[in-house]
Write a protein that holds these residues in place. Structure first.
Motif, PDB file in Angstrom:
ATOM      1  N   PHE A  41       0.737  -1.088  -0.085  1.00 42.61           N
ATOM      2  CA  PHE A  41       0.021  -0.070  -0.072  1.00 42.61           C
ATOM      3  C   PHE A  41       0.949   1.233  -0.124  1.00 42.61           C
ATOM      4  O   PHE A  41       0.407   2.368  -0.434  1.00 42.61           O
ATOM      5  N   PHE A  42       2.133   1.242   0.259  1.00 52.87           N
ATOM      6  CA  PHE A  42       3.002   2.508   0.398  1.00 52.87           C
ATOM      7  C   PHE A  42       4.262   2.047  -0.073  1.00 52.87           C
ATOM      8  O   PHE A  42       4.726   0.823  -0.241  1.00 52.87           O
ATOM      9  N   SER A  43       4.993   2.945  -0.726  1.00 56.73           N
ATOM     10  CA  SER A  43       6.394   3.100  -1.172  1.00 56.73           C
ATOM     11  C   SER A  43       7.044   4.258  -0.646  1.00 56.73           C
ATOM     12  O   SER A  43       6.367   5.194  -0.560  1.00 56.73           O
ATOM     13  N   ALA A  44       8.376   4.098  -0.623  1.00 49.13           N
ATOM     14  CA  ALA A  44       9.253   5.170   0.037  1.00 49.13           C
ATOM     15  C   ALA A  44      10.436   5.299  -1.014  1.00 49.13           C
ATOM     16  O   ALA A  44      11.009   4.287  -1.418  1.00 49.13           O
ATOM     17  N   TYR A  45      10.878   6.630  -1.168  1.00 51.94           N
ATOM     18  CA  TYR A  45      11.879   6.791  -2.172  1.00 51.94           C
ATOM     19  C   TYR A  45      12.615   8.288  -1.610  1.00 51.94           C
ATOM     20  O   TYR A  45      11.832   9.000  -0.862  1.00 51.94           O
ATOM     21  N   VAL A  46      13.868   8.256  -2.147  1.00 49.00           N
ATOM     22  CA  VAL A  46      14.328   9.756  -1.777  1.00 49.00           C
ATOM     23  C   VAL A  46      14.177  10.603  -3.156  1.00 49.00           C
ATOM     24  O   VAL A  46      14.279   9.924  -4.227  1.00 49.00           O
ATOM     25  N   PRO A  47      13.416  11.755  -3.167  1.00 48.17           N
ATOM     26  CA  PRO A  47      13.046  12.235  -4.180  1.00 48.17           C
ATOM     27  C   PRO A  47      14.114  12.853  -5.083  1.00 48.17           C
ATOM     28  O   PRO A  47      15.323  13.144  -4.769  1.00 48.17           O
ATOM     29  N   PHE A  48      13.673  12.830  -6.446  1.00 48.29           N
ATOM     30  CA  PHE A  48      14.720  13.342  -7.549  1.00 48.29           C
ATOM     31  C   PHE A  48      15.534  14.668  -7.270  1.00 48.29           C
ATOM     32  O   PHE A  48      16.565  14.651  -7.523  1.00 48.29           O
ATOM     33  N   ALA A  49      14.623  15.543  -6.918  1.00 50.05           N
ATOM     34  CA  ALA A  49      15.127  16.842  -6.277  1.00 50.05           C
ATOM     35  C   ALA A  49      15.185  16.992  -5.077  1.00 50.05           C
ATOM     36  O   ALA A  49      14.700  18.211  -4.575  1.00 50.05           O
ATOM     37  N   ALA A  50      15.769  16.228  -4.011  1.00 49.61           N
ATOM     38  CA  ALA A  50      15.835  16.236  -2.660  1.00 49.61           C
ATOM     39  C   ALA A  50      16.557  17.486  -2.176  1.00 49.61           C
ATOM     40  O   ALA A  50      17.771  18.004  -3.055  1.00 49.61           O
ATOM     41  N   ARG A  51      16.152  18.230  -1.276  1.00 48.22           N
ATOM     42  CA  ARG A  51      16.461  19.596  -0.940  1.00 48.22           C
ATOM     43  C   ARG A  51      17.522  19.335   0.300  1.00 48.22           C
ATOM     44  O   ARG A  51      18.681  20.040   0.337  1.00 48.22           O
ATOM     45  N   TRP A  52      17.359  18.279   0.976  1.00 44.19           N
ATOM     46  CA  TRP A  52      17.896  17.989   2.250  1.00 44.19           C
ATOM     47  C   TRP A  52      18.863  16.889   2.095  1.00 44.19           C
ATOM     48  O   TRP A  52      18.790  15.994   1.376  1.00 44.19           O
ATOM     49  N   PRO A  53      19.925  17.017   2.857  1.00 43.81           N
ATOM     50  CA  PRO A  53      21.095  15.716   2.675  1.00 43.81           C
ATOM     51  C   PRO A  53      20.548  14.432   2.805  1.00 43.81           C
ATOM     52  O   PRO A  53      21.094  13.471   2.112  1.00 43.81           O
ATOM     53  N   LEU A  54      19.380  14.345   3.704  1.00 47.00           N
ATOM     54  CA  LEU A  54      18.589  13.067   4.099  1.00 47.00           C
ATOM     55  C   LEU A  54      17.354  13.438   3.878  1.00 47.00           C
ATOM     56  O   LEU A  54      16.586  14.276   4.518  1.00 47.00           O
ATOM     57  N   GLU A  55      16.551  12.876   3.051  1.00 45.97           N
ATOM     58  CA  GLU A  55      15.220  13.312   2.593  1.00 45.97           C
ATOM     59  C   GLU A  55      14.498  11.973   1.985  1.00 45.97           C
ATOM     60  O   GLU A  55      15.110  11.394   1.199  1.00 45.97           O
ATOM     61  N   ILE A  56      13.413  11.612   2.664  1.00 51.07           N
ATOM     62  CA  ILE A  56      12.574  10.390   2.201  1.00 51.07           C
ATOM     63  C   ILE A  56      10.967  10.945   2.052  1.00 51.07           C
ATOM     64  O   ILE A  56      10.532  11.667   2.830  1.00 51.07           O
ATOM     65  N   HIS A  57      10.514  10.393   1.008  1.00 48.64           N
ATOM     66  CA  HIS A  57       8.827  10.518   0.862  1.00 48.64           C
ATOM     67  C   HIS A  57       8.352   9.189   1.011  1.00 48.64           C
ATOM     68  O   HIS A  57       8.863   8.206   0.264  1.00 48.64           O
ATOM     69  N   LEU A  58       7.276   9.298   1.881  1.00 52.57           N
ATOM     70  CA  LEU A  58       6.648   7.768   1.932  1.00 52.57           C
ATOM     71  C   LEU A  58       5.036   8.226   1.449  1.00 52.57           C
ATOM     72  O   LEU A  58       4.469   9.062   1.780  1.00 52.57           O
ATOM     73  N   VAL A  59       4.828   7.299   0.393  1.00 55.44           N
ATOM     74  CA  VAL A  59       3.273   7.744  -0.499  1.00 55.44           C
ATOM     75  C   VAL A  59       2.632   6.650  -0.295  1.00 55.44           C
ATOM     76  O   VAL A  59       3.119   5.384  -0.786  1.00 55.44           O
ATOM     77  N   PRO A  60       1.121   6.739  -0.142  1.00 52.90           N
ATOM     78  CA  PRO A  60       0.206   5.506  -0.243  1.00 52.90           C
ATOM     79  C   PRO A  60       0.051   5.454  -1.689  1.00 52.90           C
ATOM     80  O   PRO A  60       0.244   6.402  -2.515  1.00 52.90           O
ATOM     81  N   HIS A  61      -0.051   4.387  -2.359  1.00 50.38           N
ATOM     82  CA  HIS A  61      -0.379   4.229  -3.879  1.00 50.38           C
ATOM     83  C   HIS A  61      -1.691   4.505  -3.991  1.00 50.38           C
ATOM     84  O   HIS A  61      -1.761   4.992  -5.151  1.00 50.38           O
ATOM     85  N   ARG A  62      -2.844   4.677  -2.894  1.00 55.92           N
ATOM     86  CA  ARG A  62      -3.986   5.003  -3.342  1.00 55.92           C
ATOM     87  C   ARG A  62      -4.217   6.659  -3.100  1.00 55.92           C
ATOM     88  O   ARG A  62      -3.645   7.085  -2.163  1.00 55.92           O
ATOM     89  N   GLN A  63      -4.702   7.353  -3.889  1.00 57.42           N
ATOM     90  CA  GLN A  63      -4.909   8.746  -3.668  1.00 57.42           C
ATOM     91  C   GLN A  63      -5.993   8.961  -2.683  1.00 57.42           C
ATOM     92  O   GLN A  63      -7.003   8.802  -2.870  1.00 57.42           O
ATOM     93  N   ILE A  64      -5.535   9.635  -1.412  1.00 58.68           N
ATOM     94  CA  ILE A  64      -6.301   9.863  -0.339  1.00 58.68           C
ATOM     95  C   ILE A  64      -5.905  11.208   0.050  1.00 58.68           C
ATOM     96  O   ILE A  64      -4.702  11.702   0.021  1.00 58.68           O
ATOM     97  N   PRO A  65      -6.694  12.028   0.626  1.00 57.01           N
ATOM     98  CA  PRO A  65      -6.449  13.585   1.265  1.00 57.01           C
ATOM     99  C   PRO A  65      -5.634  13.415   2.345  1.00 57.01           C
ATOM    100  O   PRO A  65      -4.815  14.460   2.628  1.00 57.01           O
ATOM    101  N   ASP A  66      -6.114  12.557   3.361  1.00 59.44           N
ATOM    102  CA  ASP A  66      -5.208  12.776   4.596  1.00 59.44           C
ATOM    103  C   ASP A  66      -5.325  11.502   5.444  1.00 59.44           C
ATOM    104  O   ASP A  66      -5.638  10.338   4.911  1.00 59.44           O
ATOM    105  N   LEU A  67      -4.696  11.458   6.864  1.00 59.10           N
ATOM    106  CA  LEU A  67      -4.487  10.278   7.618  1.00 59.10           C
ATOM    107  C   LEU A  67      -6.035   9.644   8.040  1.00 59.10           C
ATOM    108  O   LEU A  67      -5.934   8.385   8.135  1.00 59.10           O
ATOM    109  N   ALA A  68      -7.089  10.501   8.198  1.00 56.17           N
ATOM    110  CA  ALA A  68      -8.216  10.025   8.409  1.00 56.17           C
ATOM    111  C   ALA A  68      -8.854   9.091   7.400  1.00 56.17           C
ATOM    112  O   ALA A  68      -9.717   8.255   7.475  1.00 56.17           O
ATOM    113  N   ALA A  69      -8.292   9.214   6.277  1.00 51.06           N
ATOM    114  CA  ALA A  69      -8.919   8.363   5.039  1.00 51.06           C
ATOM    115  C   ALA A  69      -8.270   7.109   4.995  1.00 51.06           C
ATOM    116  O   ALA A  69      -8.698   6.348   3.946  1.00 51.06           O
TER     117      ALA A  69
END
Length: 380
Positions: free
Chosen positions: A253-281
């Protein structure tokens, strides 16, 4: 090669609500169908009346709001363990949490930047516009234990925290004047934390934050220019998964990656595969997987060096404005200024003044380090 995730089946979370001596709300979250006994313990402290709300002022040069909260100058700052306001109360010392034990507790901040007045930012501000700072600021105590980390909470406790975030996101979104809800954790003195006890915060803003405005604009342009039904965040996730060089973890249900244009020395994005607006969903299965995957990522950060890594963990949730919510896609952004074992990246001239970031690491290298790093988390 990215890691696979084993997702346990976890139960429900019970909620018990009460109020502190000065009228602030407090909510206990316990794993299971029933709350633990004794959660309605009365706050016996003789607290002063709550301070008045601060204000927000409009910056006409940038079109952004700035909160002015001078009343926070006397807030608690790095107290010793025996004076920690987030530890359970004892017969000798009363804290912000009256119960003698708890699992997860959420309460209104005694020194808030926003609220508790129910005011929304005006729609047509100009130079000189100032308003009462509406909204709400809450503190999330992850554990009664003073020492420790989020990554070591254990799977069930992390699931309880996720349920608490979802509960408070839904409740705060329904408050008058709230435009956006933001759940986050600042970890480490290098980030600027004022309490050592493992905790996070939730801000309910009376305006839409600059980052959310920028992301919503980019998402809207993507949809209009490409006639896409999927969100921009989902499109980027698909590109990252296809490329693979910056992927760290992939689950059902989720995948994590270091973004292509990361701004910070260490940066990770964790994204749900399903488009949902918030944690309550998030549904139950998604929350179960997140309870495993999220602390795994934090554990990998701490595995990179001999000492704990400071970080900011920020949940990007869609604003409540329907036009922005349509393209919103919940995701987590974990960032750290640590660029080496003994070096931090500071926001100097280009970043602080111009908002133009210069990264001292490559996203592909950092992703490789994180893929190979052991998680060092508790499975309890």
């Amino acid at each position: 090669m990215t890691s696979t995730i084993n997702r346990p089946r976890l139960g429900h979370t019970a909620v018990t609500s009460t109020r502190l001596a000065d009228g602030r709300e407090l909510h206990y979250f316990d794993a299971g169908d029933r709350p633990a006994s004794g959660r309605l313990t009365v706050d016996q402290r003789a607290l002063p009346a709550r301070s008045e709300s601060g204000e927000i002022r409009y910056d006409a040069l940038t079109g952004e709001w700035v909160a002015v909260a001078a009343h926070r100058q006397n807030r608690t700052h790095l107290p010793p363990a025996d004076e920690c306001p987030l530890c359970p109360s004892t017969q000798i010392k009363a804290s912000e949490i009256p119960a003698t034990n708890y699992e997860v507790a959420v309460f209104e901040n005694r020194f808030p930047s926003l609220g508790p007045a129910p005011y929304a930012a005006p729609d047509s501000p100009a130079w000189g516009t100032r308003e009462i700072a509406g909204g709400r600021c809450e503190v999330v105590a992850f554990t009664p234990d003073h020492d420790g980390t989020f990554a070591a909470l254990g799977t069930r406790r992390v699931r309880t925290v996720i349920d608490a975030w979802a509960h408070r996101t839904e409740a705060l979104s329904a408050l008058p004047g709230v435009a956006q809800v933001f759940c986050f954790e600042n970890r480490g003195q290098d980030i600027g934390v004022t309490l050592h006890h493992p905790h996070g915060q939730i801000y309910a803003y009376p305006y839409i934050t600059p980052k959310a405005v920028a992301m919503a604009a980019a998402a809207g342009r993507f949809r209009e220019e490409n006639n896409k039904k999927q969100s921009l965040t989902a499109h980027i996730l698909g590109k990252e998964r296809a490329d693979g060089s910056r992927m760290v973890l992939e689950g059902e249900f989720f995948s994590a990656y270091v973004p292509f244009a990361a701004r910070w020395p260490l940066e990770i994005h964790l994204v749900p595969h399903r488009q949902i607006p918030d944690l309550a969903a998030l549904d139950s299965a998604e929350r179960d997987e997140l309870a495993v995957l999220y602390p795994d990522l934090l554990g990998r950060l701490d595995s990179l060096y001999a000492s704990p890594t400071p970080y900011i963990s920020a949940w990007h949730q869609a604003p409540l404005d329907p036009s922005m919510r349509r393209d919103g896609h919940l995701h987590l952004q974990i960032t750290s200024p640590r660029r080496a074992a003994d070096k931090l990246k500071y926001l100097a001239g280009s970043e602080a003044a111009m908002g133009a970031f210069i990264n001292d690491t490559t996203p592909e290298h950092v992703a490789g380090l994180l893929r190979d790093a052991p998680a060092h988390i508790s499975a309890g």
